[in-house]
Structure formats: C-alpha cells, structure tokens
Design a protein around this motif. Structure first.
Motif, PDB file in Angstrom:
ATOM      1  N   LEU A  82       0.824  -1.210   0.000  1.00  0.00           N
ATOM      2  CA  LEU A  82       0.000   0.000   0.000  1.00  0.00           C
ATOM      3  C   LEU A  82       0.856   1.258   0.000  1.00  0.00           C
ATOM      4  CD1 LEU A  82      -2.776  -1.012   2.580  1.00  0.00           C
ATOM      5  CD2 LEU A  82      -3.027  -0.821   0.097  1.00  0.00           C
ATOM      6  N   ALA A  83       1.945   1.231   0.764  1.00  0.00           N
ATOM      7  CA  ALA A  83       2.833   2.398   0.856  1.00  0.00           C
ATOM      8  C   ALA A  83       3.490   2.701  -0.482  1.00  0.00           C
ATOM      9  CB  ALA A  83       3.888   2.163   1.939  1.00  0.00           C
ATOM     10  N   PHE A  84       3.991   1.672  -1.143  1.00  0.00           N
ATOM     11  CA  PHE A  84       4.673   1.888  -2.424  1.00  0.00           C
ATOM     12  C   PHE A  84       3.683   2.310  -3.514  1.00  0.00           C
ATOM     13  CE2 PHE A  84       8.182  -0.382  -0.400  1.00  0.00           C
ATOM     14  CZ  PHE A  84       9.276   0.299  -0.908  1.00  0.00           C
ATOM     15  N   ILE A  85       2.473   1.770  -3.480  1.00  0.00           N
ATOM     16  CA  ILE A  85       1.440   2.209  -4.431  1.00  0.00           C
ATOM     17  C   ILE A  85       1.127   3.687  -4.207  1.00  0.00           C
ATOM     18  CG2 ILE A  85      -0.993   1.979  -5.064  1.00  0.00           C
ATOM     19  CD1 ILE A  85      -0.747  -1.013  -4.526  1.00  0.00           C
ATOM     20  N   PHE A  86       1.015   4.075  -2.932  1.00  0.00           N
ATOM     21  CA  PHE A  86       0.694   5.464  -2.588  1.00  0.00           C
ATOM     22  C   PHE A  86       1.750   6.444  -3.109  1.00  0.00           C
ATOM     23  CE2 PHE A  86       1.632   8.892   0.488  1.00  0.00           C
ATOM     24  CZ  PHE A  86       0.521   9.678   0.276  1.00  0.00           C
ATOM     25  N   VAL A  87       3.031   6.186  -2.810  1.00  0.00           N
ATOM     26  CA  VAL A  87       4.071   7.146  -3.223  1.00  0.00           C
ATOM     27  C   VAL A  87       4.199   7.189  -4.746  1.00  0.00           C
ATOM     28  CG1 VAL A  87       5.364   6.945  -1.065  1.00  0.00           C
ATOM     29  CG2 VAL A  87       5.954   5.451  -2.988  1.00  0.00           C
ATOM     30  N   ARG A  88       3.871   6.079  -5.406  1.00  0.00           N
ATOM     31  CA  ARG A  88       3.947   6.049  -6.875  1.00  0.00           C
ATOM     32  C   ARG A  88       2.793   6.843  -7.499  1.00  0.00           C
ATOM     33  NH1 ARG A  88       7.041   2.956 -10.084  1.00  0.00           N
ATOM     34  NH2 ARG A  88       6.425   2.669 -12.255  1.00  0.00           N
TER      35      ARG A  88
END
Length: 302
Positions: A82-88
């Motif tokens: 979820l974190a990596f999807i968010f920053v992307r």
C-alpha cells in the motif's frame, strides 16, 4: 462486551487528555517527556513484555504465538504494498519518499500498541503482541533504515535494541518453561504496569505540542494517514475474517495495523537527514486521527 469496550476507549481518551492537560500547564516539560520516553523504551515496556511471557508452556499458546508471528509478516507485506502504491500514484519526490513509506509501513505498535493490547486483552494480549512485534524490531532496523538512509545496517543496532532483546528473552522463558522467582515477576509486573499511563501521557503531550494549522494544506499527509488507519486494517480484516481463528488471534493483527505512524518516523528522519518537520507532522496528524479511528476499529473488532 460493548460496555467493556466503551470503558476501555474512555480510559485511553482520559489518559491522553490528562497528558495533554499536564503538558499545557507545563507540569510535563521537555525534560520530563524525554525521560519518560526513555523510561518506557528501556525499562517499563521490556518489563511488561517479560512479565507477560512468564506463563506455563502449552501447545495452544505456542501455536497461537506462531500464528500471530506469521500474521505480523502478512500485515507488514500488505502495508508495504500500500505504501509503495501510494508514493507512486502521488508522485512523491525522492527526498520525501522514504518518510512517507516509513510513515505508512511502521505504526506505533510498541509505544501505543502494547498498552492498547493490554487494555483490550490484559496480559495475554501483551503476550501475543510480543510475538507479533518481533517483525517491527527486525524490519525497522533493516527495511526502515534502508528507506531513510543509504548507509549500511549495523547488526548491533538490530540485536541490542531493548524491545527485541526483551521479546526474545521472553520467548525463551516461555518455550523453556523457566519460572521467574515470584518476587522478580511481581517487580516486573509492577514496573510494567507503569507503561500504559506513561505512554498515554506522552501521546497527550505530543499532541499538545502540535500546531495543527501546519497540516491544513498537506493533502498527502491526510491520504497517508487514511491508508495507515483505515485502508490497511480493512485489507487485513478482509483476509483474517475469512479464517476460522480465535477472536484474539484475528483482533491483534487488525488492531496493530490500525496504529498511527510510529514516533520512529520522526526520530529516523532526523537521524538520517530527511525532512524531520514533515515526519513529525505525519506522526502527530495520524495520532490525532487515531483518536477517532482506533475506538471505532476496536469496537468493530471486539
């Protein structure tokens, strides 16, 4: 059950509110909060963990502990995705990327998580949370450092931190059926009982120092907080509630996934020359919002 949950939530609010008030009237100054924080990290929290792990070995407790440990890995995997999807999707710049990733992945599972588990499930909640939080101690000094810095990981930091040391010693006490002397266990329990009020006071003091006007225009902080407090627990709950498991085994991973961003977000940001102000704002905002989300989450789960 409903009345019990209401009482538990009210106690959390009252303790946090009392800490807020004490900070506002200057009884809790910077020196006190720093000393109390160190006392929790190095003394009262390890004592609470050790006391909770001193119980007769049983296959049921051991298998549940292993399950909780496994679900800890699952939770961190979900939060990391979820974190990596968010920053992307939000196209976070490289300087702030590590701060936002850490903010979403690593919650306040120790400083706030243990007291909440104790309030919800008494000592057995602390016992299972100790298994769950092994992952935090391992990942925050490996993945966490990697997100915030390009420096190599110091193995001594991983092994010698008090949280992991107390947990591993506690696991040994449980699995090898080492009985602590009655006087020692009573002392550890007495010291450990200080953790809940002290931790809630510090959270209140933390909120008292915040300038909420700083958050008004930072949409990404709100989005990151919503992912941490709402989306993460929802995904974990959707997976766990399909399984035939005891309530406590389902509840602890869900509640821990809904903890606000950990104070280490700000500490690591300062340590590794990231945006310390942004990290501090994220911690304060998510902690403030958790005063709404966490009681709702506990009510739904319990």
């Amino acid at each position: 059950m409903t009345q019990t949950i209401v009482n538990q939530v009210l106690m959390i609010f009252l303790l946090i509110g009392f800490g807020y008030f004490l900070r506002k009237i200057k009884i809790m100054n910077d020196g006190f909060t720093k000393g109390a924080t160190d006392l929790i990290i190095y003394v009262t929290l390890p004592a609470m963990v050790l006391a909770s792990m001193d119980r007769d070995f049983s296959k049921e407790l051991a298998s549940n502990g292993v399950l909780i440990f496994f679900f800890g890995a699952l939770m961190y995997a979900i939060l990391a995705v979820l974190a990596f999807i968010f920053v992307r999707l939000r196209k976070i710049n490289s300087q702030d990327k590590g701060v936002y990733l850490y903010m979403v992945i690593f919650g306040n599972v120790g400083y706030l998580g243990y007291p909440v588990a104790k309030i919800a499930f008494d000592d057995i909640g602390v016992f299972y949370t100790a298994f769950f939080n092994i992952w935090f101690q391992l990942l925050t000094w490996t993945l966490g450092v990697k997100l915030m810095s390009k420096n190599k990981i110091r193995i001594s930091r991983l092994i010698l931190n008090p949280g992991l040391s107390a947990t591993l010693l506690g696991v040994m006490i449980f699995f090898f059926s080492w009985d602590l002397p009655v006087v020692l266990k009573s002392t550890l329990e007495t010291i450990g009982n200080m953790t809940v009020p002290l931790a809630m006071f510090i959270v209140g003091a933390f909120l008292a120092d915040a300038k909420f006007s700083d958050f008004l225009t930072k949409i990404d902080l709100y989005l990151a907080s919503m992912i941490k407090l709402v989306v993460g627990p929802l995904v974990v709950a959707m997976i766990l509630y399909k399984m035939d498991l005891p309530l406590i085994i389902k509840s602890i991973p869900i509640i821990m996934s809904g903890m606000p961003s950990g104070v280490n977000t700000a500490i690591f940001a300062k340590m590794f020359d990231r945006d310390y102000k942004l990290a501090s704002q994220g911690v304060v905002l998510s902690t403030a919002l958790s005063l709404i989300s966490l009681p709702i989450l506990m009510t739904l789960v319990l």
